[in-house]
Design a protein around this motif. Structure first.
Motif, PDB file in Angstrom:
ATOM      1  N   LEU A  93       4.934   6.024 -23.920  1.00  0.00           N
ATOM      2  CA  LEU A  93       6.232   4.409 -23.924  1.00  0.00           C
ATOM      3  C   LEU A  93       5.865   3.971 -23.241  1.00  0.00           C
ATOM      4  N   PHE A 103       5.870   0.163 -24.862  1.00  0.00           N
ATOM      5  CA  PHE A 103       7.086  -1.270 -24.331  1.00  0.00           C
ATOM      6  C   PHE A 103       6.412  -1.308 -22.390  1.00  0.00           C
ATOM      7  N   PHE A 119      10.802  -1.994 -18.186  1.00  0.00           N
ATOM      8  CA  PHE A 119      11.973  -1.035 -18.837  1.00  0.00           C
ATOM      9  C   PHE A 119      12.255  -1.220 -19.354  1.00  0.00           C
ATOM     10  N   ILE A 120      12.108  -0.972 -20.468  1.00  0.00           N
ATOM     11  CA  ILE A 120      12.362  -0.480 -21.782  1.00  0.00           C
ATOM     12  C   ILE A 120      11.789   0.832 -21.801  1.00  0.00           C
ATOM     13  N   CYS A 121      11.143   0.540 -21.056  1.00  0.00           N
ATOM     14  CA  CYS A 121      10.454   2.831 -21.146  1.00  0.00           C
ATOM     15  C   CYS A 121      11.145   3.608 -20.116  1.00  0.00           C
ATOM     16  N   ILE A 169      15.030   2.400 -19.879  1.00  0.00           N
ATOM     17  CA  ILE A 169      15.998   2.668 -20.394  1.00  0.00           C
ATOM     18  C   ILE A 169      15.837   4.287 -21.576  1.00  0.00           C
ATOM     19  N   ILE A 170      15.055   4.439 -22.263  1.00  0.00           N
ATOM     20  CA  ILE A 170      14.718   4.877 -23.158  1.00  0.00           C
ATOM     21  C   ILE A 170      14.718   6.355 -22.357  1.00  0.00           C
ATOM     22  N   THR A 226      18.406   4.989 -13.759  1.00  0.00           N
ATOM     23  CA  THR A 226      17.146   3.894 -14.691  1.00  0.00           C
ATOM     24  C   THR A 226      16.684   2.832 -13.572  1.00  0.00           C
ATOM     25  N   ILE A 247      12.159   3.371 -13.432  1.00  0.00           N
ATOM     26  CA  ILE A 247      11.137   2.276 -13.392  1.00  0.00           C
ATOM     27  C   ILE A 247      10.983   1.641 -12.731  1.00  0.00           C
TER      28      ILE A 247
END
Length: 273
Positions: free
Chosen positions: A63, A67, A70-72, A74-75, A133, A137
Motif C-alpha cells: 500500500l 496511497f 494517512f490512508i495506508c 487507516i487501512i 492509527t 502512520i
C-alpha cells in the motif's frame, strides 16, 4: 509408529486451534475441539500473531507505493483489527465498561459479561484506534522497511504474553468460560510460548535487518521488556480490582501491549532513529 502419527496429529490440531481461535484466517482443517486442544494450543499463540503481523507488514509494503501514508495507516489498522475479528478490541471495550463503572467487583464482572457496549467502552475504543492509527502512520512516514519488519513482531509478543497471563494470574470467574478451557495451562506453557516469540523474533531481526548483532540483541531485549513490563503491570492492576483475570482481560492485555510496543517504536524513530 501409530502413536507417533497420533502425536503429530494432536499437535497439528493444537496449532490449527490457535489460528482458528485467535484469527479469522481460514484454514481448511476441521476436527472436534477438546479441552486438550485448547490447552496445547496456547504455545502456538505467538505463531498466530506472526501470521497477523506478516499479513499486515506485506500489506503495508504494497500500500505504501499506492496511497499516501494517512490512508495506508487507516487501512492497515482496519486490516490488523479484522484479522482477529476484533476479538481483543471487544475485550478492551468490555474491560473499560467494567472497570470504569467504579462498581463492586461482582457488578464489574457482570457488566463485562454483558454483550452490550457502554459509553466508556466506546470512548476507550475510539481513542485507542485513533492512537494506534497515528502510531502506524508515524512509522510509515519514515519509509524504512525495517519498521515493517518490527511491526510484524508486535502481534507475536502481545499474544505470547496472553499465555503468561493465563498461567500467572487466577481466573476471576471461578472456572467459567475460558477458565474451564485453560485450567491446565501452567508456567511451562508460558515459558514455551515466550521462547517461541524469542525464536521468531531472532529469525526475523538478525538476518533480515541491517542492525549489528549488538543492536539486534537490544531490539529483541527491548521488545521483551516492554511486553512483559506493560503486561505484568496491567494484569496485576486489573487482578487487584477483579480478583483475577477473564477472557476480556486477556484481549485487553493484547491491545495494551500492541499499543505500548507501537509507541516504543514510534518514539524511538522520532527521537533517535
Amino acid at each position: 509408529m501409530r502413536s507417533l502419527r497420533m502425536a503429530i496429529r494432536d499437535w497439528v490440531q493444537a496449532f490449527v486451534a490457535a489460528i482458528q481461535f485467535l484469527t479469522r484466517i481460514p484454514l481448511p482443517y476441521t476436527f472436534t475441539y477438546t479441552d486438550d486442544h485448547f490447552r496445547r494450543s496456547v504455545i502456538f499463540y505467538p505463531f498466530a500473531g506472526l501470521l497477523i503481523g506478516v499479513i499486515v507488514s506485506i500489506a503495508g509494503s504494497l500500500l505504501d507505493s499506492v496511497f499516501p501514508v494517512f490512508i495506508c495507516g487507516i487501512i492497515l489498522v482496519a486490516l490488523w483489527t479484522s484479522l482477529s475479528g476484533a476479538l481483543h478490541l471487544d475485550g478492551l471495550m468490555d474491560l473499560a465498561d467494567g472497570l470504569l463503572s467504579h462498581r463492586s467487583r461482582e457488578r464489574m464482572l457482570e457488566i463485562m459479561k454483558d454483550s452490550r457496549v457502554g459509553a466508556m467502552g466506546v470512548i476507550v475504543c475510539v481513542f485507542y484506534v485513533l492512537l494506534k492509527t497515528a502510531l502506524v502512520i508515524s512509522l510509515l512516514e519514515d519509509r524504512n522497511l525495517e519498521w515493517l519488519l518490527l511491526l510484524q513482531l508486535i502481534p507475536v509478543w502481545s499474544r505470547s504474553f496472553m499465555v503468561t497471563a493465563i498461567a500467572g494470574w487466577p481466573y476471576a470467574r471461578k472456572g467459567q468460560g475460558l477458565g474451564a478451557l485453560y485450567r491446565s495451562v501452567g508456567w511451562k506453557h508460558a515459558f514455551i510460548s515466550g521462547i517461541g516469540a524469542a525464536i521468531i523474533s531472532t529469525a526475523i531481526i538478525f538476518p533480515l535487518g541491517s542492525w549489528s548483532t549488538a543492536e539486534a540483541g537490544i531490539v529483541l531485549l527491548s521488545m521483551a521488556l516492554v511486553t512483559y513490563g506493560i503486561g505484568a503491570g496491567v494484569a496485576s492492576a486489573v487482578s487487584r480490582k477483579l480478583g483475577g483475570l477473564t477472557g476480556d482481560v486477556y484481549g485487553a492485555l493484547n491491545e495494551c501491549i500492541e499499543l505500548g510496543l507501537l509507541a516504543a517504536l514510534a518514539g524511538y524513530a522520532y527521537n533517535l532513529g
